[in-house]
Motif scaffolding. Structure first.
Motif, PDB file in Angstrom:
ATOM      1  N   VAL A 135       0.847  -1.203   0.000  1.00  0.00           N
ATOM      2  CA  VAL A 135       0.000   0.000   0.000  1.00  0.00           C
ATOM      3  C   VAL A 135       0.878   1.246   0.000  1.00  0.00           C
ATOM      4  CG1 VAL A 135      -1.679   1.338   1.337  1.00  0.00           C
ATOM      5  CG2 VAL A 135      -1.980  -1.128   1.073  1.00  0.00           C
ATOM      6  N   ILE A 136       1.900   1.271   0.846  1.00  0.00           N
ATOM      7  CA  ILE A 136       2.802   2.430   0.908  1.00  0.00           C
ATOM      8  C   ILE A 136       3.537   2.601  -0.415  1.00  0.00           C
ATOM      9  CG2 ILE A 136       4.942   3.306   1.969  1.00  0.00           C
ATOM     10  CD1 ILE A 136       2.483   3.830   3.662  1.00  0.00           C
ATOM     11  N   ASP A 137       4.004   1.504  -1.012  1.00  0.00           N
ATOM     12  CA  ASP A 137       4.670   1.588  -2.317  1.00  0.00           C
ATOM     13  C   ASP A 137       3.739   2.232  -3.342  1.00  0.00           C
ATOM     14  OD1 ASP A 137       6.908   0.394  -1.269  1.00  0.00           O
ATOM     15  OD2 ASP A 137       6.503  -1.582  -2.157  1.00  0.00           O
ATOM     16  N   ASN A 138       2.487   1.822  -3.324  1.00  0.00           N
ATOM     17  CA  ASN A 138       1.524   2.374  -4.269  1.00  0.00           C
ATOM     18  C   ASN A 138       1.244   3.838  -3.970  1.00  0.00           C
ATOM     19  OD1 ASN A 138      -1.468   2.825  -5.259  1.00  0.00           O
ATOM     20  ND2 ASN A 138      -0.494   1.228  -6.486  1.00  0.00           N
ATOM     21  N   PHE A 139       1.129   4.163  -2.694  1.00  0.00           N
ATOM     22  CA  PHE A 139       0.899   5.540  -2.293  1.00  0.00           C
ATOM     23  C   PHE A 139       2.029   6.437  -2.784  1.00  0.00           C
ATOM     24  CE2 PHE A 139       1.197   9.046   0.735  1.00  0.00           C
ATOM     25  CZ  PHE A 139      -0.106   9.516   0.724  1.00  0.00           C
ATOM     26  N   ILE A 140       3.261   5.987  -2.597  1.00  0.00           N
ATOM     27  CA  ILE A 140       4.426   6.777  -3.015  1.00  0.00           C
ATOM     28  C   ILE A 140       4.460   6.918  -4.529  1.00  0.00           C
ATOM     29  CG2 ILE A 140       6.953   6.773  -3.130  1.00  0.00           C
ATOM     30  CD1 ILE A 140       6.888   5.554  -0.277  1.00  0.00           C
ATOM     31  N   SER A 141       4.208   5.830  -5.258  1.00  0.00           N
ATOM     32  CA  SER A 141       4.263   5.928  -6.718  1.00  0.00           C
ATOM     33  C   SER A 141       3.191   6.876  -7.252  1.00  0.00           C
ATOM     34  CB  SER A 141       4.142   4.548  -7.369  1.00  0.00           C
ATOM     35  OG  SER A 141       2.848   4.033  -7.219  1.00  0.00           O
ATOM     36  N   HIS A 142       2.014   6.888  -6.649  1.00  0.00           N
ATOM     37  CA  HIS A 142       0.985   7.829  -7.076  1.00  0.00           C
ATOM     38  C   HIS A 142       1.331   9.247  -6.639  1.00  0.00           C
ATOM     39  CE1 HIS A 142      -1.570   4.722  -8.591  1.00  0.00           C
ATOM     40  NE2 HIS A 142      -2.475   5.607  -8.907  1.00  0.00           N
ATOM     41  N   ALA A 143       1.898   9.385  -5.458  1.00  0.00           N
ATOM     42  CA  ALA A 143       2.252  10.718  -4.965  1.00  0.00           C
ATOM     43  C   ALA A 143       3.320  11.351  -5.844  1.00  0.00           C
ATOM     44  CB  ALA A 143       2.738  10.619  -3.527  1.00  0.00           C
ATOM     45  N   ILE A 144       4.281  10.577  -6.272  1.00  0.00           N
ATOM     46  CA  ILE A 144       5.356  11.096  -7.115  1.00  0.00           C
ATOM     47  C   ILE A 144       4.822  11.528  -8.475  1.00  0.00           C
ATOM     48  CG2 ILE A 144       7.431  10.389  -8.392  1.00  0.00           C
ATOM     49  CD1 ILE A 144       8.174   8.761  -5.872  1.00  0.00           C
ATOM     50  N   SER A 145       3.828  10.815  -8.967  1.00  0.00           N
ATOM     51  CA  SER A 145       3.313  11.114 -10.308  1.00  0.00           C
ATOM     52  C   SER A 145       2.296  12.256 -10.327  1.00  0.00           C
ATOM     53  CB  SER A 145       2.695   9.864 -10.926  1.00  0.00           C
ATOM     54  OG  SER A 145       1.529   9.500 -10.227  1.00  0.00           O
ATOM     55  N   CYS A 146       1.941  12.806  -9.183  1.00  0.00           N
ATOM     56  CA  CYS A 146       0.935  13.872  -9.140  1.00  0.00           C
ATOM     57  C   CYS A 146       1.466  15.124  -8.482  1.00  0.00           C
ATOM     58  CB  CYS A 146      -0.310  13.403  -8.382  1.00  0.00           C
ATOM     59  SG  CYS A 146      -1.387  12.439  -9.417  1.00  0.00           S
ATOM     60  N   THR A 147       1.006  16.248  -8.979  1.00  0.00           N
ATOM     61  CA  THR A 147       1.437  17.535  -8.431  1.00  0.00           C
ATOM     62  C   THR A 147       0.646  17.933  -7.202  1.00  0.00           C
ATOM     63  OG1 THR A 147      -0.088  18.676  -9.899  1.00  0.00           O
ATOM     64  CG2 THR A 147       2.180  18.411 -10.680  1.00  0.00           C
ATOM     65  N   ILE A 148      -0.417  17.204  -6.857  1.00  0.00           N
ATOM     66  CA  ILE A 148      -1.230  17.592  -5.700  1.00  0.00           C
ATOM     67  C   ILE A 148      -0.760  16.909  -4.423  1.00  0.00           C
ATOM     68  CG2 ILE A 148      -3.255  18.034  -7.120  1.00  0.00           C
ATOM     69  CD1 ILE A 148      -4.439  15.421  -5.952  1.00  0.00           C
ATOM     70  N   TRP A 149       0.419  16.342  -4.449  1.00  0.00           N
ATOM     71  CA  TRP A 149       0.900  15.565  -3.323  1.00  0.00           C
ATOM     72  C   TRP A 149       0.908  16.365  -2.027  1.00  0.00           C
ATOM     73  CZ3 TRP A 149       6.177  14.359  -1.265  1.00  0.00           C
ATOM     74  CH2 TRP A 149       6.173  13.167  -0.542  1.00  0.00           C
TER      75      TRP A 149
END
Length: 170
Positions: A135-149
């Motif tokens: 879950v954390i890996d997925n959270f980080i990969s989505h966070a990196i790919s978005c500017t709204i992090w």
């Protein structure tokens, strides 16, 4: 490998596959009583991945005898993600074709972040650290790919700050 040991290996594999398909599943009631949903999960998978489920299903508890586990405080969407992961599917194989600053996608990602947060909390509750890591890996990969992090109005802002702190500190 001798023919005899090869035959034994094949017999073991066939036996394991047969026992898995014939294994009685546990029923898991997920959600508040009035709106709970039933999910059926193989006992061996639950026990293999979660000390919480292993304890409930190994000892002389009612859950083991009745093959029924009640989880009234959990969300069915989160448990479905967990089941997908248990059975080897990537529950987070979703991508957004729109830019992250699109209002609709921003709303979807906020919902998605809530789901990830709840999934991590569920994994922590049942002591499944591999699920939490995924879950954390997925959270980080989505966070990196978005500017709204680092949206300070997001309810997951605290988690973002923690991740940023950990990234900078280590």
């Amino acid at each position: 490998m001798t023919d005899q040991s090869a035959d034994q290996t094949v017999a073991k594999s066939a036996s394991a596959a047969t026992s898995f398909t014939q294994e009685i599943c546990n029923t898991v009631h997920v959600g508040p009583k009035a709106s709970s949903k039933d999910r059926f999960v193989h006992t061996s998978l639950l026990q293999q991945h979660s000390p919480f489920f292993k304890a409930a299903l190994d000892r002389n508890w009612n859950e083991r005898k009745e093959k029924l586990i009640n989880m009234p405080k959990d969300q069915i969407e989160v448990f479905d993600l967990y089941c997908a992961w248990l059975y080897g599917r990537d529950p987070f194989a979703v991508s957004h074709p729109f830019p992250c600053n699109c209002p609709k996608v921003r709303e979807e990602l906020t919902t998605y972040n809530h789901l990830l947060r709840n999934a991590w909390q569920f994994g922590d509750k049942i002591l499944d650290h591999d699920f939490c890591d995924m879950v954390i890996d997925n959270f980080i990969s989505h966070a990196i790919s978005c500017t709204i992090w680092f949206n300070p109005t997001s309810s997951t802002y605290t988690v973002h700050v923690l991740l940023a702190f950990l990234f900078v500190s280590y």
